[in-house]
Design an enzyme around this catalytic site. Structure first.
Site, PDB file in Angstrom:
ATOM      1  N   HIS A 122       0.842  -1.193   0.000  1.00 20.41           N
ATOM      2  CA  HIS A 122       0.000   0.000   0.000  1.00 20.41           C
ATOM      3  C   HIS A 122       0.872   1.236   0.000  1.00 20.41           C
ATOM      4  CE1 HIS A 122       0.609  -1.451   4.130  1.00 20.41           C
ATOM      5  NE2 HIS A 122       0.618  -0.186   4.506  1.00 20.41           N
ATOM      6  N   HIS A 131       0.863   5.017   1.222  1.00 20.66           N
ATOM      7  CA  HIS A 131       0.226   6.054   2.033  1.00 20.66           C
ATOM      8  C   HIS A 131       0.298   7.366   1.254  1.00 20.66           C
ATOM      9  CE1 HIS A 131       0.194   3.850   5.974  1.00 20.66           C
ATOM     10  NE2 HIS A 131       1.231   3.220   5.431  1.00 20.66           N
TER      11      HIS A 131
HETATM   12  P1  AMP Z   1       1.377   0.172   7.506  1.00 21.79           P
HETATM   13  O1  AMP Z   1       1.619   0.390   8.971  1.00 21.79           O
HETATM   14  O2  AMP Z   1       2.305   0.914   6.611  1.00 21.79           O
HETATM   15  O3  AMP Z   1       1.265  -1.298   7.169  1.00 21.79           O
HETATM   16  O4  AMP Z   1      -0.037   0.834   7.212  1.00 21.79           O
HETATM   17  C1  AMP Z   1      -1.240   0.173   7.405  1.00 21.79           C
HETATM   18  C2  AMP Z   1      -2.291   1.233   7.522  1.00 21.79           C
HETATM   19  O5  AMP Z   1      -3.563   0.623   7.381  1.00 21.79           O
HETATM   20  C3  AMP Z   1      -2.300   1.967   8.852  1.00 21.79           C
HETATM   21  O6  AMP Z   1      -2.062   3.366   8.634  1.00 21.79           O
HETATM   22  C4  AMP Z   1      -3.691   1.699   9.409  1.00 21.79           C
HETATM   23  O7  AMP Z   1      -4.240   2.799  10.086  1.00 21.79           O
HETATM   24  C5  AMP Z   1      -4.465   1.345   8.159  1.00 21.79           C
HETATM   25  N1  AMP Z   1      -5.624   0.505   8.369  1.00 21.79           N
HETATM   26  C6  AMP Z   1      -5.694  -0.650   9.065  1.00 21.79           C
HETATM   27  N2  AMP Z   1      -6.928  -1.160   9.026  1.00 21.79           N
HETATM   28  C7  AMP Z   1      -7.669  -0.310   8.258  1.00 21.79           C
HETATM   29  C8  AMP Z   1      -9.030  -0.273   7.852  1.00 21.79           C
HETATM   30  N3  AMP Z   1      -9.905  -1.230   8.196  1.00 21.79           N
HETATM   31  N4  AMP Z   1      -9.447   0.756   7.078  1.00 21.79           N
HETATM   32  C9  AMP Z   1      -8.584   1.725   6.718  1.00 21.79           C
HETATM   33  N5  AMP Z   1      -7.283   1.749   7.072  1.00 21.79           N
HETATM   34  C10 AMP Z   1      -6.829   0.753   7.840  1.00 21.79           C
END
Ligand code: AMP
Length: 111
Positions: A99, A101
């Site tokens: 993903h 950001h």
């Molecule tokens: P990372 O820490 O780079 O793996 O980012 C994962 C991101 O996914 C974090 O910023 C979380 O806040 C986000 N996240 C986790 N679950 C959800 C969800 N159900 N909907 C939207 N964002 C999410």
């Protein structure tokens, strides 16, 4: 991948706030925003890391970047934005589905 939370979002099994979608990617709002606007851009194909890129996924990643470049203003990011990809535990990657950001909507501290 039935255990992947982003795959569950893609399957409609858990809700998300979608801002843009094509047949190969989804952009939606991060549930725990780290900036005034915090979006996530994900491929619909499940893979976890940049090290899993092949030629086809490389082209997909390029199209994800181009989508961001072409549509960021529609998402309230005309003044600028920051892209981050966390890779691996030490970088804080918590979801094992690649993903990007997308952060912005306000001045972002750098130093
Ligand atoms: P990372 O820490 O780079 O793996 O980012 C994962 C991101 O996914 C974090 O910023 C979380 O806040 C986000 N996240 C986790 N679950 C959800 C969800 N159900 N909907 C939207 N964002 C999410």
């Amino acid at each position: 991948m039935e255990t992947c939370i982003f795959c569950k979002i893609l399957a409609g099994e858990i809700p998300s706030s979608k801002v843009y979608e094509t047949e190969e990617l989804l952009v939606f709002r991060d549930i725990s925003p780290k900036a005034k606007i915090h979006l996530l851009c994900i491929p619909k194909e499940h893979f976890a890391r940049l090290t899993e890129l092949d030629d086809r996924r490389e082209a997909l990643l390029a199209r994800m970047m181009r989508t961001i470049a072409e549509h960021h203003a529609e998402w309230g990011l005309a003044d600028g934005y920051r892209l981050i990809i966390n890779q691996g535990e030490a970088a804080g990657q918590s979801v094992q589905h690649l993903h990007i950001h997308i952060l912005g909507g306000e001045p972002l501290p750098w130093e």
